[in-house]
Design an enzyme around this catalytic site. Sequence first.
Site, mmCIF file in Angstrom:
data_model
loop_
_atom_site.group_PDB
_atom_site.id
_atom_site.type_symbol
_atom_site.label_atom_id
_atom_site.label_comp_id
_atom_site.label_asym_id
_atom_site.label_seq_id
_atom_site.Cartn_x
_atom_site.Cartn_y
_atom_site.Cartn_z
ATOM 1 N N TRP A 178 15.607 -10.007 26.597
ATOM 2 C CA TRP A 178 16.102 -10.617 25.220
ATOM 3 C C TRP A 178 14.984 -10.608 24.393
ATOM 4 C CZ3 TRP A 178 21.135 -11.130 23.915
ATOM 5 C CH2 TRP A 178 22.099 -11.303 24.993
ATOM 6 N N TYR A 182 14.176 -2.782 26.483
ATOM 7 C CA TYR A 182 13.665 -3.650 27.453
ATOM 8 C C TYR A 182 12.857 -3.187 28.617
ATOM 9 C CZ TYR A 182 13.538 -6.146 31.725
ATOM 10 O OH TYR A 182 13.127 -6.763 33.100
ATOM 11 N N CYS A 241 -6.168 -0.727 1.439
ATOM 12 C CA CYS A 241 -5.889 -1.679 2.663
ATOM 13 C C CYS A 241 -6.918 -1.904 3.700
ATOM 14 C CB CYS A 241 -4.526 -1.231 3.151
ATOM 15 S SG CYS A 241 -3.472 -0.534 1.882
ATOM 16 N N ALA A 270 0.211 6.253 -5.735
ATOM 17 C CA ALA A 270 1.382 6.516 -6.661
ATOM 18 C C ALA A 270 1.283 7.799 -7.261
ATOM 19 C CB ALA A 270 1.904 5.560 -7.419
HETATM 20 P P1 FAD Z 1 -3.983 1.652 -7.146
HETATM 21 O O1 FAD Z 1 -4.126 2.020 -5.735
HETATM 22 O O2 FAD Z 1 -4.210 0.437 -7.642
HETATM 23 O O3 FAD Z 1 -4.337 2.796 -8.152
HETATM 24 C C1 FAD Z 1 -4.176 3.127 -9.751
HETATM 25 C C2 FAD Z 1 -5.338 3.724 -9.891
HETATM 26 O O4 FAD Z 1 -5.170 3.932 -11.454
HETATM 27 C C3 FAD Z 1 -6.766 3.047 -9.885
HETATM 28 O O5 FAD Z 1 -7.552 4.137 -8.948
HETATM 29 C C4 FAD Z 1 -7.378 2.954 -11.366
HETATM 30 O O6 FAD Z 1 -8.520 3.035 -11.371
HETATM 31 C C5 FAD Z 1 -6.386 3.987 -12.188
HETATM 32 N N1 FAD Z 1 -6.443 3.611 -13.307
HETATM 33 C C6 FAD Z 1 -5.814 2.355 -14.059
HETATM 34 N N2 FAD Z 1 -5.932 2.459 -15.447
HETATM 35 C C7 FAD Z 1 -6.213 3.715 -15.751
HETATM 36 C C8 FAD Z 1 -6.342 4.456 -17.027
HETATM 37 N N3 FAD Z 1 -5.983 3.722 -17.972
HETATM 38 N N4 FAD Z 1 -6.481 5.654 -16.869
HETATM 39 C C9 FAD Z 1 -6.971 6.512 -15.698
HETATM 40 N N5 FAD Z 1 -6.692 5.753 -14.721
HETATM 41 C C10 FAD Z 1 -6.334 4.425 -14.454
HETATM 42 N N6 FAD Z 1 -0.578 -2.707 0.733
HETATM 43 C C11 FAD Z 1 0.048 -2.537 2.071
HETATM 44 O O7 FAD Z 1 1.268 -2.267 2.204
HETATM 45 N N7 FAD Z 1 -0.639 -3.104 3.275
HETATM 46 C C12 FAD Z 1 -1.616 -3.666 3.453
HETATM 47 O O8 FAD Z 1 -2.331 -3.701 4.594
HETATM 48 C C13 FAD Z 1 -2.447 -3.571 2.117
HETATM 49 N N8 FAD Z 1 -3.762 -4.202 2.156
HETATM 50 C C14 FAD Z 1 -4.408 -4.280 0.892
HETATM 51 C C15 FAD Z 1 -5.785 -4.773 0.944
HETATM 52 C C16 FAD Z 1 -6.369 -4.964 -0.265
HETATM 53 C C17 FAD Z 1 -7.681 -5.576 -0.265
HETATM 54 C C18 FAD Z 1 -5.837 -4.413 -1.380
HETATM 55 C C19 FAD Z 1 -6.565 -4.578 -2.681
HETATM 56 C C20 FAD Z 1 -4.416 -4.130 -1.570
HETATM 57 C C21 FAD Z 1 -3.789 -4.022 -0.428
HETATM 58 N N9 FAD Z 1 -2.561 -3.217 -0.263
HETATM 59 C C22 FAD Z 1 -1.779 -3.295 1.026
HETATM 60 C C23 FAD Z 1 -1.893 -2.948 -1.491
HETATM 61 C C24 FAD Z 1 -1.836 -1.264 -1.781
HETATM 62 O O9 FAD Z 1 -3.402 -0.809 -1.698
HETATM 63 C C25 FAD Z 1 -1.302 -0.922 -3.066
HETATM 64 O O10 FAD Z 1 -0.179 -1.334 -3.246
HETATM 65 C C26 FAD Z 1 -1.448 0.429 -3.416
HETATM 66 O O11 FAD Z 1 -2.798 0.843 -3.324
HETATM 67 C C27 FAD Z 1 -0.922 0.734 -4.981
HETATM 68 O O12 FAD Z 1 -1.018 1.904 -5.281
HETATM 69 P P2 FAD Z 1 -1.290 2.412 -6.776
HETATM 70 O O13 FAD Z 1 -1.574 3.805 -6.833
HETATM 71 O O14 FAD Z 1 0.104 1.823 -7.643
HETATM 72 O O15 FAD Z 1 -2.267 1.496 -7.568
#
Ligand code: FAD
Length: 474
Positions: A457, A449, A44, A13
């Site tokens: 189907w 198909y 993932c 994000a």
């Molecule tokens: P994150 O990727 O968690 O990133 C947040 C970041 O913020 C982290 O790097 C953290 O260190 C940093 N942070 C936190 N607090 C602070 C702070 N106070 N100051 C500075 N930095 C900070 N989703 C799917 O759609 N399909 C899948 O197949 C799938 N498989 C997954 C498998 C696993 C094992 C896991 C754990 C997750 C999986 N997901 C999957 C979920 C997907 O990875 C997450 O939805 C996605 O990474 C979310 O992104 P994000 O940026 O919100 O959070």
Amino acid sequence: MSDPFVVVGGDAAGLSAASKCKRENPDREVIVYEKSEWISYAHCGMPYYIKGEVDSIGDLLSLSPSDVRERGVTLYRTHEVVSVDPDSHTVQVVGDGKQFEQSYGELLIATGARAFTAPIEGTDLDNVFTLHHMHSAAALRAFLTPPDDADDSIFDTGYVDLDKQEYFEREPPETVAIVGGGYVGIEMAEAFRAWGLETHLFQRSGQPVPPFGDAVAERATEALQEAGVNLHLNTAVERLDGEESVERVVTDDGTVEVDCVLVGIGIRPNTELIEGTPVTFGESGAISIDEHGRTAAEDIYAAGDCAEKDHTVTGDPEWVPLGLTANRAGRAIGQTVAADPEPVGEIAGTAVLKAFELECGRTGIIDHERAREAGFDPVSETITAGSRSGYYPGNAETTVTLTADRESGRLLGGTIAGEDRAAVRINTLATALHEGTTVGEFEKLDLAYAPPFSPVWDPMLVAAKVLNGSIEAE
Ligand code: FAD
């Protein structure tokens, strides 16, 4: 010049927002603070890296720090944002042994989520892992690899936590317990079996992957058992025992000796940073946002796993922490901050999962109680149909459940399971949910198909025909 757009969190994000903002408005200063060494990594892909299917941990990285800087974004790794003051539009940052203040014009909270282990005692023992960080992925892969084969060039990346180095020297485990039969547990069962480990999977409820419903759970149970996983259903893990390293799992149904444990019982949104500010939270505990990702605090946005989003079927805010929605919401907020307001989009809770060779998919609302809470009168049908023409090699049984509202016929959700490209078929249904399609309209869709790809189907159409028939017969 206005204060910078400050982003907390350097993954899906956060970096999507930063990149989009800079692209749309190159003059805007954009600063990203990430508390760990890692940025732009694929959570993932971690189970497949641990399994050995993805060779190098570096393959899980999408953007390098220099890629981000080339985009004109100022990036600070190993810098944690420790507090937010919405009144003065400032954050406090700790990094490089210092604490300093950073002012913001707009602030994005993209702090993600963290693994949750609280109800289980003993998770601090050695050889106990969660899987919500690249450090754990690196350590687990190293632990599973015989020491002579370990690839310690990983330390040259400068990313890996040296505390985990000991796992490169340890003898690999022989028996593992997985606590939790959700996404992470199932994907990791495949990884552990690939390394030949005796694998025990403990699930408190009576079936694995609860968000995928009964029909998928039944097939996933078979898939896990066929792959040699010892499934302990209706079994609650109470604690992990051992001297320094874990030695056994104690459950409400007895004890199992193990030398490694993976705990995958869920995640919680990282929201502590903005607790005590005017930012508000939904029932899930994740941050409440409006259609543009704005929180209740002025100029503070939230996106990704730390935030709720509106569900396309119910219209209510829900917490569904998944990858696409994090990337998309971040990108939309980057656009909003840079130029024109862009909605973060709705979610349908569409998810896919591989349980060994079985592909599982789900979207929308499939739980009848949840559907009733949202004001619907749900009705479901489950069918099994071929994935290709019956005479064509590779045809596989595909199980589809569709749920609709009895009165309006509107589709509410569904699931799919099968070994032949079943998972991506869920996207047809997800599209229909976003359009508010009825089951009658869905049945009339002109789907493709040809024998190598689908029967005349499509299994989705077969399910729609049966469900529509049963609604009309009432
Ligand atoms: P994150 O990727 O968690 O990133 C947040 C970041 O913020 C982290 O790097 C953290 O260190 C940093 N942070 C936190 N607090 C602070 C702070 N106070 N100051 C500075 N930095 C900070 N989703 C799917 O759609 N399909 C899948 O197949 C799938 N498989 C997954 C498998 C696993 C094992 C896991 C754990 C997750 C999986 N997901 C999957 C979920 C997907 O990875 C997450 O939805 C996605 O990474 C979310 O992104 P994000 O940026 O919100 O959070």
